[in-house]
Every structure is written in C-alpha cells, then in structure tokens.
Design an enzyme around this catalytic site. Sequence first.
Site, mmCIF file in Angstrom:
data_model
loop_
_atom_site.group_PDB
_atom_site.id
_atom_site.type_symbol
_atom_site.label_atom_id
_atom_site.label_comp_id
_atom_site.label_asym_id
_atom_site.label_seq_id
_atom_site.Cartn_x
_atom_site.Cartn_y
_atom_site.Cartn_z
ATOM 1 N N HIS A 165 0.823 -1.331 -0.084
ATOM 2 C CA HIS A 165 -0.003 -0.056 -0.229
ATOM 3 C C HIS A 165 0.907 1.254 0.174
ATOM 4 C CE1 HIS A 165 -3.328 -2.737 1.407
ATOM 5 N NE2 HIS A 165 -2.184 -3.158 2.090
ATOM 6 N N SER B 68 15.059 22.263 -15.323
ATOM 7 C CA SER B 68 14.243 22.934 -15.400
ATOM 8 C C SER B 68 14.658 24.413 -15.982
ATOM 9 C CB SER B 68 13.340 23.407 -14.293
ATOM 10 O OG SER B 68 12.579 24.445 -14.212
ATOM 11 N N LYS C 259 16.385 22.135 -10.035
ATOM 12 C CA LYS C 259 15.564 20.939 -10.619
ATOM 13 C C LYS C 259 16.580 19.959 -11.220
ATOM 14 C CE LYS C 259 11.298 20.664 -10.692
ATOM 15 N NZ LYS C 259 10.643 19.482 -10.021
ATOM 16 N N GLU D 62 9.868 9.236 -16.607
ATOM 17 C CA GLU D 62 8.104 9.690 -16.767
ATOM 18 C C GLU D 62 7.870 9.276 -18.192
ATOM 19 O OE1 GLU D 62 9.794 13.455 -15.076
ATOM 20 O OE2 GLU D 62 7.558 13.780 -15.064
#
Length: 459
Positions: free
Chosen positions: A157, A278, A284, A291
């Site tokens: 979970h 970024s 970043k 992704e």
Amino acid sequence: TSNQMWGGRFAAGPDAIMEAINASIGFDQRMAAQDIAGSRAHAAMLAKAGILTDNDAEAIREGLLTVLSEIDAGTFAFSTALEDIHMNVEARLKDIIGEPAGRLHTGRSRNDQVATDFKLWVRDQLDAAESGLLALIRALLSQAEAGADWVMPGFTHLQTAQPVTWGHHMLAYVEMFGRDLTRFKDARARMNESPLGAAALAGTSFPIDRHMTAEALGFDRPAANSLDAVSDRDFALEFLAASSICAMHLSRFAEELVIWSSAQFRFVTLSDRFSTGSSIMPQKKNPDAAELIRAKVGRIFGANTALLMVMKGLPLAYSKDMQEDKEQVFDAADNLMLALAAMEGMVKDMTANRDSLEAAAGSGFSTATDLADWLVRALNMPFRDAHHVTGTLVAMAEERGCDLPDLTLEDMQSVHSAITADVFGVLGVHNSVASRMSYGGTAPTRVREQAARWREIVG
Ligand code: ARG
C-alpha cells in the site's frame, strides 16, 4: 489511367481521396528488405520448380538487389499511386529488368506476400525485444549483486511493511523481465510458419514448393492452411500482448524511480545523462526518462487494443482492414525498444543511496513483524496475541515519537512482563532481513543465490 498492376478491368483511375485512404506505402516501406527477401526466395523456388527459366529467375533476383540498394541509399522514389511496398518494388524491378519482372508474381498474391513480409518484420522485433530485455536484466543484476545486503523498506500500500534488501527488490524486476523474455521466445516459436505460397486464399495450381521458400526465409515450416495463412495476424497480436505486459513492468519500475529519486525519498540518484533540468527552477533534476517510459507504454496498450478491434469482425480470409495492422505494430515496437534501452541506461547509471535506504528501512516500525515473531518463538505466545502486544508497543512508540528499538526494556515489560532484553536482537533491520531465509526470501544469502542463478542464464 488505371493501375498498371491490377487495372485491366478498370476504365478510370482512382479518386485522389481513394488513393489517400488506400495507400500504405507511407508506412509499409519499412518492410522493403523483408519484401525483397521474400520475392528472392519465391523467384528461386519458381525456377527450381520449372515454373520460371533460370535466366528469368536470375534477372529477377539480381534486379531485386538493385532495388534494395536504391532503397537503402535513399534514392528510390516511392509512389502513392502504386499503393504499397509490394507494387512499388515490382514496378521498379520492371523498369530495371523489363519483361521477366512480370513473371515474379506467378503462384502468389499480395495477400500471402504481405503476411510473409510482416511476419519477417515482427520476427526481427521479437529478437530485438529479447536482446533489449537481456541487456536490461544484466543491468538489474549488477545492481542486485552490488547491493545484495543493503537494506531498504519494503512496502505494501506504499506504507512501510518490512525491511527488504536492495538486491531482492532489483531481482523482483529481473523475475518480471525474465518472464517477458520467455513470452517473446514462445511467441517466436509459435509464429514461425511461412504464409508464402498460400496465394490469395486457396493455394495455387502451380507446382510450387512451399517448404523450399519456408526454409529459405528461416521459417520452421509452411503454414498448413492457406485461408488461415493469409488472414492470421495472431503473430502481431502476440507481439503486442507480450509487449504490453513487458511495458506494464517497465512502467511500474519507472514509477518507482520517479518516487525514489524525489527529495522526500532520496533512495536513488539518477545520472545526469538520464535526467533533465528546469528552465526556471535551478535546483531541479527531473526523471524525465522514467516519466516518458511510464507514458509511452500507453501507446503500446493502445496498439494491442486497436489491432484486436480491427481483427475481431473480419470474416475469412483477407480484408483490407488488415492493412491497419502495421502502423500499430511499428509504433509499439519503436516505443518498446526505446523504453527498454532508456530503462537499461537509467539502471546502469543510477546510484542507490545506501544510507538513505538504510535510514528509511528502520523507520515506520518496519520490524514490528519481527517483534511479533519473537514473542511467538521466545514466549510461545499464539501469533494473534503477539500481534496485539506488538500493536500496543507500536502505539506507545508512535506516541513518544520514537521507533521500536528506542523503547526501553521497562517500556516493553509494562506491556508484557515476560519480554526480555533478547528482543532487541530482532529489532535491527539487518537481523530482520538476515532472518528471512525461506526460499525466495529477502535474506542476503538467498538474494546472492538467485542472482547467481540469473547470471548463469543471462551471462
Ligand atoms: N497493402 C496491403 C496490406 O497491407 C497489401 C495486401 C493487399 N491485398 C489486397 N488484396 N488488396 O494489407
């Protein structure tokens, strides 16, 4: 003017819109090498069977190599009016060698031709998927071998469950990708029958030798039913189905890498080579490759569904609907190979942050099960009671804002008087994982055994 390949009964040529919906050359030119290999095998067989003269067959076979070299060199002018790769190649062959080119299509049809070309193309992709998977498995194995005894939290979970080892977690993916490997192998073995010579749908009256062309093209045997041979796309569907399952595995791992590389987790550091920055936030470092893997797999699932939808309503044998098979498979194959390669690159380059993993492994009362098991073993307590006692201790630790090993013996004994100092031996994460010695368990010894087994298999 009507089509030079099939226009005998036509007085007028096709409308521009007809041509646009009908033509497949824009994409099926990717099967040029397979088309030419199939035609060369067919021509050699026709000569051996006495259907073509040796001279004509030789001219055809040589001419086809010239066509292939033009396509490879990028000088071939593909024509939409000629619909597809099959007719583009044959028309160019006629330009080059003249009349004998028209004899090549004896005893075959575009229906068995396209099935043959496409099978050969898909077969190469099954092989490519296998090598991509092998490379990825080797990269995961190296991670597993390096960190066979590094501890990390195991989750259910996405809540801390029990400590596991880094190697064990890596090997879980090795098992998944290992099953994918066998799925691609199985599909390859099942699909390797030649459609060539099934002709339009019924076979042919020419004394062709389908065993000869099957062997020349590396098939195990000719497909046994001509109707099935031209209308079967199971091989493409099995590729897409196996690809979908493999892609789902890639996506789950990609998701873990996205989570693990966040500042909140810091389980792994991805390399600069597989991250992006970024344009506004200087700090970043984003896990874009992971992704995009997670996102691109959707196209593979889509292709699988789309081709099932194309096929499900088709009566035997060939229908033009089947021309819609290729773009789906091409796109799925391209994205699967890219995703496999990107994942391999990320895994090879990534650093597991051993200290963060170990710190996280001990938090969240991850050894509560070990404590309950100890109560069973040391005090002969029924497991249900042990579960309850441990739960009370967890609540106490939670209230104090500490972890289980931080409780004192007096704290423990206030919940159950028979608890002794020995209990602290099982509350450490290293003892916890080392004790999970059951077959397939997370103990470093077991992990090393499984890693060694996989090394034997994949080298
Ligand atoms: N371009 C066609 C395809 O991709 C080739 C087969 C055409 N056969 C036919 N009878 N129209 O399926």
